[in-house]
Design an enzyme around this catalytic site. Structure first.
Site, PDB file in Angstrom:
ATOM      1  N   CYS A   7      39.162 -22.620 -31.929  1.00 29.90           N
ATOM      2  CA  CYS A   7      39.410 -21.426 -31.120  1.00 29.90           C
ATOM      3  C   CYS A   7      39.343 -21.724 -29.619  1.00 29.90           C
ATOM      4  CB  CYS A   7      38.440 -20.325 -31.540  1.00 29.90           C
ATOM      5  SG  CYS A   7      39.075 -18.689 -31.151  1.00 29.90           S
ATOM      6  N   HIS A  13      38.358 -19.730 -37.648  1.00 31.80           N
ATOM      7  CA  HIS A  13      36.893 -19.764 -37.683  1.00 31.80           C
ATOM      8  C   HIS A  13      36.442 -18.868 -38.816  1.00 31.80           C
ATOM      9  CE1 HIS A  13      37.042 -15.985 -35.498  1.00 31.80           C
ATOM     10  NE2 HIS A  13      37.849 -16.555 -34.631  1.00 31.80           N
TER      11      HIS A  13
END
Lengths: 450, 246
Positions: B96, B199
């Site tokens: 991310c 994630h």
């Protein structure tokens, strides 16, 4: 006013239908109907509250804090219009007002508005309700997919409260306390008890850096997540000195807590330091409204647990429900449970519906390690049961103690059979609603909708 | 086999927003259950990175403000060491916010955060909605097809250079930019630089991928790792795939 009357009538009809159909829960549907017909309904109706309104917002503890404030204010003869069931977005607040409206909205059944408000809706609701006072309790990392980053919420709040009178703020939360920077005479509350301090900031702590200059705070005491006694060594911003203070705090497992307030002992029938903070907020708000200390303490001591917040039911074995929904809240529940003993039977229910947050990553930020040494059996249930089970395994729990049963009813029955003595249930929000519906269907819990 | 997996987490107190701890926990526990040693260290703002002291470098995600601090620091203080590590075949695994800093730059709100230039990619924050939701991607590793399942939540749109390889193909979800059908990146001089938006956290939902990272970091084949009882891991993977709709 014709639109208002029509909207109120439509909302009431929808509300009656929903209740007859047996749809429980703090429904926001009537309010949505009302505001569709009259977009300014909240403004018009709340203006009829002759003693004004207060609003309460926080990431954690809104419903419980509002229940405490209600318990106190009702002692002073206030007739509350209160979104008790916890529907706390604009629709829920409009529903509550519609429910209290009489005579097409020309009159209300109550005189005092008490509204808990979702963090994200605070600005819109405050603009319409024009509250006398606003209690802001805490800001923690919460459902990132819904709310976005914590700093973003803090920035929104800062814009809402700029120059606002009547703020009641948690001095121990640096994100919240700093909101008082430009406000006239904010009231601060906080905890002063070194025995409670944690050795270090918890993993899930979010606000570790100064709101003003970005430098890392130094803490002389950490009480809960990023709440504590902090100071920025760079620019000097520090915890404001609170006037409403808890000292000599005593925590008794999931049963209760006690603390000194202004030289008087408060025996709180709710557990955990988080509820001490909720009680302090409620005390600070009501003292500011002019309620006497006797009524404040009596009201706090008489409060009943809000729905699913450390509520204990008899399901053959005493079964306590403790809602969890984000790392900071979960950590406090886990910390409180760890005081309960060393042979605990637990049912964890992890759902990933919209109201829970679709993103279940938060369970990895909560400190389940706190419980590992105290668990006899762990049943994992819900739409993401396996993820919760896995979290316990990686926290260090022996996998032979873990059972995964996705279906909630089967999971509950398995957990109830897992031993005798108390059972502790830790559900996420929609899991709590499902559980309550299930228990109501089985005749083991009262319908909570009122 | 090397006895110890040495992991270095970048900015563990700032870049940890999406339960990055869960990724580290997977690597740690699985190494320990296999009888491998495990060492975890962290590097923070201003710290120097010793490229020879670690087998796997982990860069997680952070809030915008923290990410900006880390971007400057990484480009200034750690860029050379990161390149050195990549040339030596160290695994660099970024998720991310960390992923967005692997390329040339991340442009948002009129400012440009510097990247470390390990792979040819660029990220831009667009006006459109954040790309949020459950996601599943398909990838091929060592000739075998695998599925990674997780959750994505990003405002940035990442575009890969013409000769840059994605990590995988989007089965469900948005991926790098919501349009290309690609997700993540795999590249670097020894093909050991991996970036992804997944994630939730990623590794608990994809224990097999934690093993692939571990094996690659130790210069071994996955088949050389001692098998573990992965029934709960497999169930969590299946649930994440179901959530993504595959």
């Amino acid at each position: 006013m014709i639109r208002l009357a029509a909207g109120v009538a439509a909302a009431k009809a929808v509300g009656t239908l929903a209740r007859t159909a047996g749809r429980g829960g703090g429904t926001s549907l009537p309010g949505k109907v009302l505001t569709r017909v009259e977009p300014d309904a909240i403004r018009h109706l709340s203006a009829r509250l002759t003693r004004g309104s207060v609003v309460i917002s926080a990431t954690n503890g809104k419903t419980t804090t509002a229940a405490m404030v209600a318990s106190i204010l009702e002692r002073t003869g206030a007739h509350l219009v209160h979104n008790r069931a916890g529907a706390n977005m604009a629709g829920g607040i409009a529903s509550t007002l519609a429910g209290a409206a009489r005579n097409g909205g020309r009159r209300l059944t109550g005189d005092f508005g008490l509204f808990e408000v979702d963090e994200f809706w605070l600005g819109q609701v405050a603009e319409q309700v024009e509250p006398r006072a606003m209690l802001l309790g805490n800001l923690f990392r919460d459902q990132l997919d819904r709310y976005g980053e914590l700093e973003t919420i803090a920035d929104r709040w800062a814009a809402i409260v700029r120059n606002r009178a009547g703020l009641v703020l948690n001095a121990d939360d640096p994100l919240v306390a700093d909101l008082g920077r430009n406000a006239p005479e904010p009231v601060y509350f906080g905890v002063d008890d070194d025995r409670l301090a944690l050795p270090e900031l918890q993993h899930a702590s979010d606000s570790k850096h100064c709101r003003r200059c970005g430098h890392a705070y130094t803490y002389s005491a950490v009480y809960l997540a990023h709440l504590g006694h902090y100071k920025c060594p760079n620019c000097g911003q520090e915890r404001p000195t609170p006037t409403v203070v808890a000292t000599n705090v005593q925590l008794n497992g999931i049963r209760n807590a006690a603390f000194d307030l202004d030289g008087r002992r408060v025996e709180l029938p709710l557990p955990g330091l988080y509820n001490v903070y909720n009680a302090l907020g409620a005390a600070a708000l009501t003292l500011k409204l002019g309620v006497g200390l006797d009524d404040v303490i009596a009201g706090l001591q008489a409060v009943a647990p809000a729905f699913g917040r450390a509520e204990t039911l008899d399901l053959g074995r005493p079964t306590s429900l403790l809602l969890v929904k984000n790392p900071a809240g979960a950590n406090e529940v886990l910390r409180t449970l760890a005081l309960e003993g060393t042979e605990l039977d637990l049912l964890g229910v992890l759902n990933d519906r919209v109201a829970d947050g679709r993103d279940v990553s938060w369970v990895w930020d909560a400190d389940w390690e706190l419980l590992v040494g105290s668990v006899r059996s762990f049943t994992a249930s819900g739409t993401r049961a396996a993820e919760l089970a896995l979290r316990m395994k990686y926290a260090g729990l022996d996998p032979t103690k873990i059972t995964v049963i996705d279906n909630l009813e089967h999971g509950l029955d398995h957990a109830l059979r897992s031993g005798d003595g108390p059972l502790y249930v830790i559900p996420t929000y929609t899991a709590l609603l499902e559980l309550r519906e299930l228990l109501t269907r089985r005749g083991q819990a009262e319908a909570y909708w009122r | 086999m090397a006895d110890v997996l040495r992991v270095c987490a970048f900015y563990p107190d700032l870049m940890n927003i999406y339960a990055d701890r869960g990724n580290l926990q997977l690597l740690q526990r699985r190494a320990q259950w296999r009888g491998l040693g495990f060492e975890l260290s962290g590097v923070g703002l201003g710290d120097e990175l010793d490229p020879d002291a670690h087998d796997l470098l982990y860069i997680g995600g952070g809030q915008d403000r923290d990410q900006a601090l880390c971007a400057e620091d990484m480009a200034t203080n750690k860029r050379a060491a990161l390149h050195h590590a990549a040339e030596d075949g160290k695994v660099i695994f970024a998720v991310c916010g960390g992923y967005q800093l692997l390329g040339h730059a991340y442009e948002l709100d009129g400012t440009k955060l510097p990247g470390v230039g390990l792979v040819d990619l660029e990220t831009v924050r667009e006006d459109g909605p954040r790309l949020i939701g459950n996601v599943a991607i398909e990838l091929e590793l060592d000739g075998t097809r695998h599925v990674l399942a997780g959750f994505e939540n990003h405002g940035g749109r990442t575009r890969l250079g013409a000769h840059t390889r994605p990590l995988g193909r989007v089965l469900k979800g948005h991926g790098n930019d919501g349009r290309s059908g690609f997700e993540g990146v795999r590249g670097g001089p020894r093909d050991t630089v991996v970036g992804t938006y997944l994630h939730g956290p990623l590794l608990p939902k994809n224990a097999w991928f934690a093993d692939w990272l571990t094996a690659t970091a130790l210069h071994r084949a996955v088949s050389e790792l001692k098998p573990l009882d992965d029934r709960l891991e497999d169930a969590a993977h299946a649930a994440a795939r179901r959530a993504a709709g595959i």
